[in-house]
Design an enzyme around this catalytic site. Structure first.
Site, PDB file in Angstrom:
ATOM      1  N   ARG A   1       0.850  -1.193   0.000  1.00 21.92           N
ATOM      2  CA  ARG A   1       0.000   0.000   0.000  1.00 21.92           C
ATOM      3  C   ARG A   1       0.880   1.235   0.000  1.00 21.92           C
ATOM      4  O   ARG A   1       1.817   1.350   0.775  1.00 21.92           O
ATOM      5  CB  ARG A   1      -0.906   0.022   1.230  1.00 21.92           C
ATOM      6  CG  ARG A   1      -1.570   1.383   1.414  1.00 21.92           C
ATOM      7  CD  ARG A   1      -3.045   1.304   1.531  1.00 21.92           C
ATOM      8  NE  ARG A   1      -3.611   2.639   1.503  1.00 21.92           N
ATOM      9  CZ  ARG A   1      -4.307   3.174   2.473  1.00 21.92           C
ATOM     10  NH1 ARG A   1      -4.554   2.486   3.562  1.00 21.92           N
ATOM     11  NH2 ARG A   1      -4.800   4.384   2.349  1.00 21.92           N
TER      12      ARG A   1
ATOM     13  N   ARG B   1      -7.765  -0.298  -2.875  1.00 19.59           N
ATOM     14  CA  ARG B   1      -6.446  -0.554  -2.279  1.00 19.59           C
ATOM     15  C   ARG B   1      -6.448  -1.975  -1.756  1.00 19.59           C
ATOM     16  O   ARG B   1      -7.494  -2.536  -1.438  1.00 19.59           O
ATOM     17  CB  ARG B   1      -6.144   0.442  -1.173  1.00 19.59           C
ATOM     18  CG  ARG B   1      -7.224   0.522  -0.111  1.00 19.59           C
ATOM     19  CD  ARG B   1      -6.975   1.638   0.867  1.00 19.59           C
ATOM     20  NE  ARG B   1      -6.987   2.938   0.269  1.00 19.59           N
ATOM     21  CZ  ARG B   1      -7.977   3.812   0.357  1.00 19.59           C
ATOM     22  NH1 ARG B   1      -9.052   3.511   1.039  1.00 19.59           N
ATOM     23  NH2 ARG B   1      -7.902   4.973  -0.210  1.00 19.59           N
TER      24      ARG B   1
ATOM     25  N   ASP C   1      -6.516  -1.584   3.986  1.00 20.01           N
ATOM     26  CA  ASP C   1      -6.627  -0.304   4.676  1.00 20.01           C
ATOM     27  C   ASP C   1      -6.880  -0.603   6.148  1.00 20.01           C
ATOM     28  O   ASP C   1      -7.820  -1.312   6.484  1.00 20.01           O
ATOM     29  CB  ASP C   1      -7.782   0.512   4.098  1.00 20.01           C
ATOM     30  CG  ASP C   1      -7.899   1.889   4.722  1.00 20.01           C
ATOM     31  OD1 ASP C   1      -6.876   2.432   5.185  1.00 20.01           O
ATOM     32  OD2 ASP C   1      -9.014   2.431   4.754  1.00 20.01           O
TER      33      ASP C   1
ATOM     34  N   ASP D   1      -7.121   1.345   9.970  1.00 16.02           N
ATOM     35  CA  ASP D   1      -7.199   2.602  10.702  1.00 16.02           C
ATOM     36  C   ASP D   1      -7.394   2.307  12.178  1.00 16.02           C
ATOM     37  O   ASP D   1      -8.128   1.390  12.542  1.00 16.02           O
ATOM     38  CB  ASP D   1      -8.392   3.449  10.217  1.00 16.02           C
ATOM     39  CG  ASP D   1      -8.235   3.901   8.777  1.00 16.02           C
ATOM     40  OD1 ASP D   1      -7.207   4.537   8.483  1.00 16.02           O
ATOM     41  OD2 ASP D   1      -9.121   3.619   7.965  1.00 16.02           O
TER      42      ASP D   1
END
Length: 181
Positions: free
Chosen positions: A98, A108, A111, A113
């Site tokens: 990434r 993508r 991901d 977070d």
């Protein structure tokens, strides 16, 4: 869900919640390759100990035309600071190729977070905790609310279960996916 044992002093643990999303591009046909998309996360089990893992949900791409995404939330107890956790997240992103700087609304491979860190509110880029995505997207809120329904959002003071109950669930449909981890 692993819980905090108190304030951040000494070897005290904090509760952290991560959101993970992977594109289904190239993974739809072979479940084994789909599970491989999560391998970097699974490799962190040794570092973070017992992980609480939500069910996995398939969602449509939001904000652009692209492949569906697989989404889940992981919770853990940690002695790491939010900044240290963010560093670990970036290591995982690099492991799967990434690149930061990609468009916000684009496909993508992975991901991750940091959504919540105990009841802290942090607005110091690159850290923004709690993530605004929690209250904006079903693919974040539903697995988070299922994993930790009684946890209160640090800004609103309402439980995650209450937020999910009030969310317009029909506007962002999710499809449960068989256990892939």
């Amino acid at each position: 869900m692993p819980r905090s044992t108190g304030s951040r002093t000494g070897s005290v643990s904090a509760a952290a919640m991560f959101f993970c999303s992977a594109s289904t591009r190239g993974c739809v046909v072979r479940p084994a390759s789909r599970a491989a998309s999560w391998a970097p996360i699974c490799s962190k089990r040794k570092r973070y100990g017992e992980l609480a893992i939500s069910p996995v949900y398939r969602s449509f791409a939001v904000g652009f035309d692209g492949p569906d995404f697989l989404n889940l939330v992981v919770g853990c107890a940690t002695e790491q600071s939010p900044g240290e956790i963010n560093g670990e997240i970036e290591i995982i992103h690099r492991m799967v190729g990434r690149e930061r700087g990609e468009e916000k609304f684009s496909s993508r491979s992975l991901d991750i977070d940091l959504l919540l860190y105990d009841d802290q509110v942090i607005d110091s880029p690159p850290l923004r905790i709690p993530r605004s995505d929690i209250l904006e997207y079903a693919f974040v809120l539903r697995p988070l609310a299922e994993l930790a329904p009684g946890i209160k959002h640090p800004v609103t003071g309402r439980t995650l279960a209450d937020h999910w109950a009030d969310f317009d669930q029909a506007s962002q449909p999710l499809v449960p996916v068989a256990d892939i981890l």
